[in-house]
Design a protein around this motif. Structure first.
Motif, mmCIF file in Angstrom:
data_model
loop_
_atom_site.group_PDB
_atom_site.id
_atom_site.type_symbol
_atom_site.label_atom_id
_atom_site.label_comp_id
_atom_site.label_asym_id
_atom_site.label_seq_id
_atom_site.Cartn_x
_atom_site.Cartn_y
_atom_site.Cartn_z
ATOM 1 N N SER A 1 -6.536 -0.729 2.680
ATOM 2 C CA SER A 1 -5.969 -0.700 1.338
ATOM 3 C C SER A 1 -5.583 0.726 0.995
ATOM 4 O O SER A 1 -6.122 1.681 1.555
ATOM 5 C CB SER A 1 -6.987 -1.228 0.319
ATOM 6 N N CYS A 2 -4.638 0.867 0.073
ATOM 7 C CA CYS A 2 -4.319 2.195 -0.434
ATOM 8 C C CYS A 2 -3.933 2.083 -1.902
ATOM 9 O O CYS A 2 -3.584 1.003 -2.389
ATOM 10 C CB CYS A 2 -3.233 2.888 0.377
ATOM 11 N N ILE A 3 -4.026 3.219 -2.586
ATOM 12 C CA ILE A 3 -3.742 3.273 -4.008
ATOM 13 C C ILE A 3 -2.945 4.531 -4.304
ATOM 14 O O ILE A 3 -3.206 5.598 -3.739
ATOM 15 C CB ILE A 3 -5.050 3.225 -4.822
ATOM 16 N N SER A 4 -1.950 4.379 -5.178
ATOM 17 C CA SER A 4 -1.119 5.522 -5.526
ATOM 18 C C SER A 4 -1.908 6.515 -6.375
ATOM 19 O O SER A 4 -2.977 6.192 -6.911
ATOM 20 C CB SER A 4 0.120 5.050 -6.294
ATOM 21 N N ARG B 1 4.832 9.832 -2.705
ATOM 22 C CA ARG B 1 5.352 8.917 -1.691
ATOM 23 C C ARG B 1 4.778 7.535 -1.947
ATOM 24 O O ARG B 1 3.649 7.376 -2.416
ATOM 25 C CB ARG B 1 4.965 9.423 -0.299
ATOM 26 N N ARG B 2 5.543 6.520 -1.579
ATOM 27 C CA ARG B 2 5.061 5.151 -1.723
ATOM 28 C C ARG B 2 3.833 4.965 -0.830
ATOM 29 O O ARG B 2 3.797 5.416 0.315
ATOM 30 C CB ARG B 2 6.157 4.167 -1.333
ATOM 31 N N CYS B 3 2.842 4.266 -1.344
ATOM 32 C CA CYS B 3 1.592 4.035 -0.619
ATOM 33 C C CYS B 3 1.756 2.900 0.375
ATOM 34 O O CYS B 3 1.983 1.756 -0.010
ATOM 35 C CB CYS B 3 0.507 3.719 -1.642
ATOM 36 N N VAL B 4 1.659 3.220 1.672
ATOM 37 C CA VAL B 4 1.719 2.199 2.714
ATOM 38 C C VAL B 4 0.545 2.386 3.653
ATOM 39 O O VAL B 4 -0.023 3.471 3.746
ATOM 40 C CB VAL B 4 3.044 2.262 3.515
ATOM 41 N N LEU B 5 0.187 1.331 4.367
ATOM 42 C CA LEU B 5 -1.005 1.364 5.226
ATOM 43 C C LEU B 5 -0.647 1.857 6.624
ATOM 44 O O LEU B 5 -0.796 1.143 7.617
ATOM 45 C CB LEU B 5 -1.643 -0.005 5.277
ATOM 46 N N SER B 6 -0.207 3.084 6.683
ATOM 47 C CA SER B 6 0.151 3.705 7.945
ATOM 48 C C SER B 6 -0.732 4.924 8.177
ATOM 49 O O SER B 6 -0.770 5.835 7.359
ATOM 50 C CB SER B 6 1.619 4.135 7.926
ATOM 51 N N ARG B 7 -1.425 4.939 9.314
ATOM 52 C CA ARG B 7 -2.278 6.096 9.624
ATOM 53 C C ARG B 7 -1.484 7.388 9.626
ATOM 54 O O ARG B 7 -2.012 8.449 9.248
ATOM 55 C CB ARG B 7 -2.924 5.897 10.994
#
Length: 126
Positions: free
Chosen positions: A49-52, A104-110
């Motif tokens: 998960s990620c959050i801005s 930046r837009r929050c995406v689930l990329s390492r």
């Protein structure tokens, strides 16, 4: 130096709940998107998960959507991951990380994240 410290892991039975915390020191966490990732034994680290930075946008992996909730309290310099209805497949080391690129837009990329914490172990087992 950006430092993140995870806590709140432990052993829980299937169906149980845990709340993980990611505390920042040395910087103001409010400026950054924050992501939670996990790594099971023998598997690659995956996004959970990620959050801005504002908390207005969140993202979840399909495997946890509807069970996990990410939130942040910028006044406490902390991000949380509430995990409910835990399954054995949720077992792993959970890491938080900060995206060094602002707005930046929050995406689930390492690749988008750095300043990794040391992780906290979550074990779901009966």
């Amino acid at each position: 130096q950006l430092q993140l410290v995870e806590s709140g892991g432990g052993l829980v039975q299937p169906g149980g709940s845990l709340r993980l915390s990611c505390a920042a020191s040395g910087f103001t966490l409010a400026y950054y998107n924050i992501g939670w990732f996990r790594q099971a034994p023998g598997k690659e680290r995956e996004g959970v998960s990620c959050i801005s930075s504002s908390g207005g946008s969140t993202n979840y992996a399909d495997s946890v959507r509807g069970r996990f909730t990410i939130s942040r309290d910028n006044a406490k310099n902390t991000v949380y991951l509430q995990m409910n209805s835990l399954k054995p497949g949720d077992t792993g080391i959970y890491f938080c990380a900060a995206d060094p690129v602002l707005f930046r837009r929050c995406v689930l990329s390492r690749a988008d994240f750095g300043s990794w914490g040391q992780g906290t172990q979550v074990t779901v087992s009966s």
